[in-house]
Design a protein around this motif. Structure first.
Motif, PDB file in Angstrom:
ATOM      1  N   SER A 303       0.855  -1.177   0.000  1.00 30.63           N
ATOM      2  CA  SER A 303       0.000   0.000   0.000  1.00 30.63           C
ATOM      3  C   SER A 303       0.898   1.235   0.000  1.00 30.63           C
ATOM      4  CB  SER A 303      -0.919  -0.008   1.225  1.00 30.63           C
ATOM      5  OG  SER A 303      -0.149  -0.003   2.416  1.00 30.63           O
ATOM      6  N   VAL A 304       0.279   2.374  -0.213  1.00 32.84           N
ATOM      7  CA  VAL A 304       1.026   3.630  -0.232  1.00 32.84           C
ATOM      8  C   VAL A 304       1.036   4.224   1.170  1.00 32.84           C
ATOM      9  CG1 VAL A 304       1.204   5.910  -1.260  1.00 32.84           C
ATOM     10  CG2 VAL A 304       0.323   4.009  -2.610  1.00 32.84           C
ATOM     11  N   MET A 305       2.207   4.568   1.654  1.00 26.43           N
ATOM     12  CA  MET A 305       2.306   5.161   2.984  1.00 26.43           C
ATOM     13  C   MET A 305       3.197   6.391   2.931  1.00 26.43           C
ATOM     14  SD  MET A 305       5.647   4.175   3.474  1.00 26.43           S
ATOM     15  CE  MET A 305       5.850   4.549   5.184  1.00 26.43           C
ATOM     16  N   GLN A 306       2.936   7.320   3.854  1.00 30.88           N
ATOM     17  CA  GLN A 306       3.717   8.547   3.949  1.00 30.88           C
ATOM     18  C   GLN A 306       4.866   8.323   4.924  1.00 30.88           C
ATOM     19  OE1 GLN A 306       1.290  11.950   4.239  1.00 30.88           O
ATOM     20  NE2 GLN A 306       2.958  13.411   4.029  1.00 30.88           N
ATOM     21  N   VAL A 307       6.069   8.584   4.455  1.00 32.87           N
ATOM     22  CA  VAL A 307       7.264   8.285   5.240  1.00 32.87           C
ATOM     23  C   VAL A 307       7.255   9.027   6.566  1.00 32.87           C
ATOM     24  CG1 VAL A 307       9.773   8.472   5.292  1.00 32.87           C
ATOM     25  CG2 VAL A 307       8.620   7.744   3.197  1.00 32.87           C
ATOM     26  N   ASP A 308       6.880  10.274   6.545  1.00 33.36           N
ATOM     27  CA  ASP A 308       6.936  11.088   7.759  1.00 33.36           C
ATOM     28  C   ASP A 308       6.050  10.509   8.865  1.00 33.36           C
ATOM     29  OD1 ASP A 308       7.602  13.443   9.323  1.00 33.36           O
ATOM     30  OD2 ASP A 308       5.556  14.089   8.956  1.00 33.36           O
ATOM     31  N   ALA A 309       4.878   9.967   8.488  1.00 36.90           N
ATOM     32  CA  ALA A 309       3.954   9.437   9.494  1.00 36.90           C
ATOM     33  C   ALA A 309       4.547   8.219  10.192  1.00 36.90           C
ATOM     34  CB  ALA A 309       2.620   9.079   8.836  1.00 36.90           C
ATOM     35  N   VAL A 310       5.113   7.298   9.423  1.00 32.65           N
ATOM     36  CA  VAL A 310       5.678   6.089  10.018  1.00 32.65           C
ATOM     37  C   VAL A 310       6.914   6.424  10.843  1.00 32.65           C
ATOM     38  CG1 VAL A 310       6.546   3.780   9.540  1.00 32.65           C
ATOM     39  CG2 VAL A 310       4.780   4.755   8.090  1.00 32.65           C
ATOM     40  N   VAL A 311       7.741   7.348  10.369  1.00 30.44           N
ATOM     41  CA  VAL A 311       8.933   7.755  11.116  1.00 30.44           C
ATOM     42  C   VAL A 311       8.533   8.380  12.448  1.00 30.44           C
ATOM     43  CG1 VAL A 311      10.845   9.399  11.144  1.00 30.44           C
ATOM     44  CG2 VAL A 311      10.439   8.004   9.116  1.00 30.44           C
ATOM     45  N   SER A 312       7.503   9.222  12.439  1.00 28.47           N
ATOM     46  CA  SER A 312       7.062   9.873  13.678  1.00 28.47           C
ATOM     47  C   SER A 312       6.567   8.846  14.691  1.00 28.47           C
ATOM     48  CB  SER A 312       5.953  10.882  13.362  1.00 28.47           C
ATOM     49  OG  SER A 312       6.440  11.903  12.505  1.00 28.47           O
ATOM     50  N   GLU A 313       5.814   7.846  14.215  1.00 29.73           N
ATOM     51  CA  GLU A 313       5.329   6.816  15.125  1.00 29.73           C
ATOM     52  C   GLU A 313       6.485   6.038  15.748  1.00 29.73           C
ATOM     53  OE1 GLU A 313       2.658   4.357  12.987  1.00 29.73           O
ATOM     54  OE2 GLU A 313       1.233   5.961  12.551  1.00 29.73           O
ATOM     55  N   ALA A 314       7.475   5.680  14.930  1.00 29.94           N
ATOM     56  CA  ALA A 314       8.618   4.927  15.448  1.00 29.94           C
ATOM     57  C   ALA A 314       9.412   5.759  16.451  1.00 29.94           C
ATOM     58  CB  ALA A 314       9.511   4.484  14.292  1.00 29.94           C
ATOM     59  N   LEU A 315       9.602   7.027  16.163  1.00 26.77           N
ATOM     60  CA  LEU A 315      10.336   7.898  17.087  1.00 26.77           C
ATOM     61  C   LEU A 315       9.610   8.010  18.422  1.00 26.77           C
ATOM     62  CD1 LEU A 315      11.470  10.785  14.712  1.00 26.77           C
ATOM     63  CD2 LEU A 315      12.967   9.225  15.959  1.00 26.77           C
ATOM     64  N   ALA A 316       8.286   8.130  18.366  1.00 26.72           N
ATOM     65  CA  ALA A 316       7.517   8.268  19.608  1.00 26.72           C
ATOM     66  C   ALA A 316       7.663   7.035  20.490  1.00 26.72           C
ATOM     67  CB  ALA A 316       6.048   8.515  19.272  1.00 26.72           C
TER      68      ALA A 316
END
Length: 644
Positions: A303-316
């Motif tokens: 699927s298509v995902m936005q890099v910034d969203a996944v990176v933010s979740e991992a950082l949190a």
């Protein structure tokens, strides 16, 4: 039987290598015009080629006009005596081929030196003998001498391969061409035979075939061994998980002091047991992931995902760990980079980033720094293994940690390997994280690479195929290629239940005390209403996280987990009867619990495809429904409705 006198002067003349003649004319040409002068001048060769083209066109025109240029079929434009001398010269001087002549009956009439060297029969022995003397008894693999003579006379030529016999009865593998010779009227004059020794070539071919078969067999054995290893790992992991789930569940029961009060020291010991069990469970999850990947059972979505969203979740998720160690964690994903989109499985992408970040925190000393950044590239570097034309998206995780020696950079991606095994003992871990992460990245069409300098830090690059940004909205809410029942989602639900237990209990008690359908609960204490519900939910979570829907969910771990839940549910039904509850109130409280748990899972898990979360909630409800049935049955037994 007719014999031939090998000394017959009518036979083909022998070539005399000592004979001398005039030197060739350097200016001889087949063209009308003389060649360019002087000798050696560039253009003489082109001059001859042009003349040949013109000559071919002229002769073709003559044939088209009905006048055939005069030419002997066996000597061409040469004098017949010259052609005979040429054949003798070839027979005597060519060493790679055996060239000889036979009469119309197959009797050898001319035996050259090349034939003697290959077949070891002398001229005196061969000339006057029939062709069959060169064949094994009964003929060779390609037939008999008589069959080959007949085919050549009928078809003009026989070509084949088979064993032939030398003078000492040894054999060799021969490639032969037997050509019928006829005069202009079509009368058979005899045969010309050309033989080549193909023994070495055949042996080389056989060696190649054997090597290919050996390689293919080795590949099959390796695949079988890999499958057996993966099956062993999966089986052992499930077998270990079975008692581990029981240990964790009974730890929760002891912590709730169901068997009696505990001292602070005993609570501390139980806490260590719980922590160690959770660590072991994480290792087992890694082993199961690895076994699924290597067995080809790991399914990833697209699927298509936005890099910034996944990176933010991992950082949190990693921020508390980094802060506790005193490691600075920063994101440089901003501006254009924050709008990058990629193809992949967002759950697996998050898993890979979490592994990279937790490793970076683990191996970076206090005061160090970890930086995340992202970018795009039309062409990937040479050190990554990807297919397709691109473009590509990458996420870079850079740390100021210990770094990795150059000779260990590739080894860290192998299972059960870390750059320094002393760090494994110091920091823990199975050495599977990077191996799994690289395999998952490649399953999604990307790759995971590393650049590191010992003493200065490491930089991991996580590559994925780029996706058009406008597809992000279109992809939201649509199902992925992968089925939702993946191990990662199961573990995510498990973690959500464990993280939300206290909030679920609070909401559950509050609603019981105010719900009109549960009047018996309105004046009861919190402990009476919860009735070991925390242990029940904890065991549901652990059992649910241990499920492997791809392999079937009826394993020992599920049954053992259900046994603990059954015991708690039985006691719960008995307790509700003692407190004077109605059976309808027991059913209503389970409905409230199901609603609170579903809300907790939705709060804790934020996914691009909500239907996946709902499917997992439906699976959790199966466990709750089973607990409700056991509680009702226990309630009825206590009431005397059912026989014990």
């Amino acid at each position: 039987m007719r014999t031939v006198n090998s000394n017959d002067p009518a036979s083909a003349p022998r070539f005399d290598p000592e004979a001398q003649g005039p030197a060739p004319d350097p200016d001889a040409t087949g063209a009308v015009e003389p060649p360019p002068q002087p000798e050696g001048m560039p253009g003489r060769e082109t001059h001859e080629r042009k003349a040949a083209w013109r000559r071919g066109e002229a002769r073709a025109a003559e044939r088209a006009g009905g006048s055939e240029p005069p030419r002997d079929p066996y000597s061409g434009l040469a004098h017949p005596g010259i052609a005979a001398h040429a054949f003798a010269a070839l027979s005597e001087n060519v060493r790679d081929y055996a060239i000889f002549l036979l009469d119309p009956d197959g009797v050898i009439t001319f035996w050259g030196e090349g034939a003697r060297l290959m077949k070891w029969w002398t001229q005196d022995e061969a000339e006057g003998g029939h062709l069959r003397l060169l064949y094994p008894d009964g003929g060779s693999e390609d037939g008999t001498a008589e069959e080959h003579l007949l085919q050549a006379a009928r078809d003009g030529e026989y070509t084949g391969e088979g064993h032939r016999v030398r003078n000492d009865n040894s054999t060799f593998w021969a490639g032969v061409t037997l050509t019928a010779l006829r005069d202009p009227e079509g009368n058979l004059l005899g045969y010309a035979k050309v033989t080549r020794d193909l023994t070495a070539r055949r042996a080389a071919d056989a060696a190649l075939v054997a090597a290919h078969e050996a390689a293919e067999q080795a590949r099959r054995h390796a695949e079988e061994a890999s499958q057996m290893k993966s099956l062993f790992l999966a089986t052992m992991s499930h077998e270990i998980r079975t008692p581990l789930n029981a240990v964790m569940a009974y730890t929760e029961i002891l912590t709730m002091e169901m068997a009696g009060p505990l001292s602070p020291a005993q609570h501390a010991h139980l806490g260590r047991i719980r922590t160690s069990s959770q660590h072991l469970l994480a290792i087992i999850d890694d082993v199961l992931d690895l076994s699924r990947v290597e067995a080809g059972r790991m399914v990833v979505g697209r699927s298509v995902m936005q890099v910034d969203a996944v990176v933010s979740e991992a950082l949190a998720l990693v921020e508390p760990q980094a802060s506790a160690k005193g490691v600075e964690l920063s994101s440089a994903v901003s501006g254009v980079a924050s709008e990058l989109t990629a193809w992949g499985d967002s759950e697996r992408i998050r898993q890979i980033l979490l592994n990279l970040l937790t490793n970076a925190v683990k191996f970076t000393d206090p005061g160090g720094r970890i930086t995340l950044s992202a970018g795009a590239a039309l062409q990937p570097p040479d050190d990554i293994q990807v297919e397709g034309e691109g473009p590509w998206i990458y996420v870079r995780v850079e740390d100021t940690g210990k770094g990795i020696p150059a000779d260990r950079v590739q080894a860290v991606f192998e299972p059960f390997v870390q750059a320094d095994m002393t760090l494994t003992r110091q920091h823990g871990g199975s050495g599977l994280g990077l191996a799994i992460s690289r395999r998952l990245a490649r399953l999604m069409g990307g790759d995971l690479t590393l650049r590191s300098t010992e003493g200065l830090g490491s930089t991991f690059f996580f590559w994925l195929p780029a996706a058009p940004a406008e597809m992000v909205r279109a992809d939201m809410g649509h199902p992925s290629v992968a089925t939702p029942a993946t191990t990662a989602i199961l573990r995510e639900v498990r973690d959500a239940i464990l993280a939300e237990v206290e909030r679920v209990l609070y909401g559950f008690v509050a609603r019981l005390r105010s719900d009109p359908a549960t009047p018996s609960a309105h004046a009861r204490t919190e402990a009476e209403l919860e009735d070991h519900l925390a242990s029940f939910l904890s065991d549901v979570a652990q059992t649910f996280g241990g499920m492997d829907l791809a392999a079937g969910s009826d394993g020992e771990g599920i049954r053992d987990g259900s046994d603990i839940q059954r015991r708690i549910s039985q006691r719960h039904g008995e307790q509700r009867f003692r407190l004077g509850w109605a059976e309808s109130e027991v059913s209503r409280e389970h409905q409230i619990l199901s609603e609170e748990l579903a809300a907790a899972i939705r709060r804790h898990i934020r996914r691009e495809r909500p239907h996946e979360v709902e499917e997992m909630i439906d699976a959790v409800r199966v466990f709750l429904a089973a607990g409700e049935r056991v509680s009702i049955e226990s309630y009825r037994r206590a009431a005397g409705v059912l026989s014990a």
